[in-house]
Design a protein around this motif. Structure first.
Motif, short mmCIF file in Angstrom:
data_model
loop_
_atom_site.label_atom_id
_atom_site.label_comp_id
_atom_site.label_asym_id
_atom_site.label_seq_id
_atom_site.Cartn_x
_atom_site.Cartn_y
_atom_site.Cartn_z
N UNK A 38 0.59 -1.08 0.50
CA UNK A 38 -0.15 0.16 0.01
C UNK A 38 1.19 0.73 0.17
N UNK A 39 2.08 1.46 0.64
CA UNK A 39 2.76 1.75 0.44
C UNK A 39 3.07 2.69 -0.63
N UNK A 40 3.99 1.87 -1.49
CA UNK A 40 3.92 1.75 -2.87
C UNK A 40 3.31 2.29 -3.83
N UNK A 41 1.53 2.06 -3.93
CA UNK A 41 0.31 2.46 -4.65
C UNK A 41 0.46 3.75 -4.17
N UNK A 42 0.93 3.89 -2.68
CA UNK A 42 0.78 5.68 -2.57
C UNK A 42 2.05 6.30 -3.15
N UNK A 43 2.79 6.07 -3.19
CA UNK A 43 3.71 6.90 -4.04
C UNK A 43 3.63 6.90 -5.14
N UNK A 44 3.47 5.79 -5.64
CA UNK A 44 2.59 5.71 -7.32
C UNK A 44 2.03 6.66 -7.45
N UNK A 45 0.73 6.37 -6.60
CA UNK A 45 -0.07 7.80 -7.00
C UNK A 45 0.65 9.51 -6.56
N UNK A 46 1.23 9.69 -5.35
CA UNK A 46 1.61 10.76 -5.78
C UNK A 46 2.46 11.26 -6.28
N UNK A 47 3.75 9.85 -6.92
CA UNK A 47 4.59 10.90 -7.89
C UNK A 47 4.03 10.54 -9.67
N UNK A 48 3.02 10.05 -9.82
CA UNK A 48 2.59 10.45 -11.00
C UNK A 48 2.67 11.12 -11.83
N UNK A 49 3.18 10.39 -13.21
CA UNK A 49 3.80 11.79 -13.98
C UNK A 49 5.74 12.15 -14.01
N UNK A 50 5.96 11.75 -12.90
CA UNK A 50 7.32 11.41 -12.82
C UNK A 50 8.44 10.01 -12.63
N UNK A 51 6.80 9.42 -12.05
CA UNK A 51 8.45 7.84 -12.15
C UNK A 51 6.97 7.50 -12.95
N UNK A 52 6.98 6.17 -12.54
CA UNK A 52 5.49 5.11 -12.65
C UNK A 52 6.66 3.58 -12.17
N UNK A 53 5.83 3.06 -11.38
CA UNK A 53 6.10 1.86 -10.05
C UNK A 53 5.40 0.10 -11.44
#
Length: 105
Positions: A38-53
């Protein structure tokens, strides 16, 4: 955007491109992997457009894990231009994941 599931078949395609890609090497039986998801999914959402997870189940897709020398789980690898820029072994908090990505992306 939540983490995308990838396989050995589309691994090279998934890590290619201009956007840095974090690959989570995990397994269904791995407790710390499930705890960190869930932490990884949250970071993926927060940094969407900057990184891909992307997430790769090593039991179902052993070739990529073997190719990159994954020996323990969870292992996170940050790819830039299709090459490994950084590796982290073990579970991390949401803040630590975010910091690690920002330090290395």
């Amino acid at each position: 955007m939540a983490a995308e599931q990838i396989t050995d078949d589309n691994f090279d395609e998934a890590i290619a491109g201009d956007t840095p890609v974090v690959v989570d090497f995990w397994a269904e039986w791995c407790g710390p992997c499930k705890q960190m998801a869930p932490h990884l999914d949250a970071v993926a959402d927060e940094l969407s457009g900057q990184i891909k997870v992307a997430k790769l189940n090593v039991d179902d897709n052993p070739m990529a894990a073997s190719k990159f020398g994954v020996r323990g789980l969870p292992t996170l690898m940050l790819f830039k231009d299709g090459k490994v820029a950084s590796t982290h072994l073990g579970a991390m908090s949401k803040q630590r994941i975010s910091d690690w990505i920002k330090e290395n992306a």
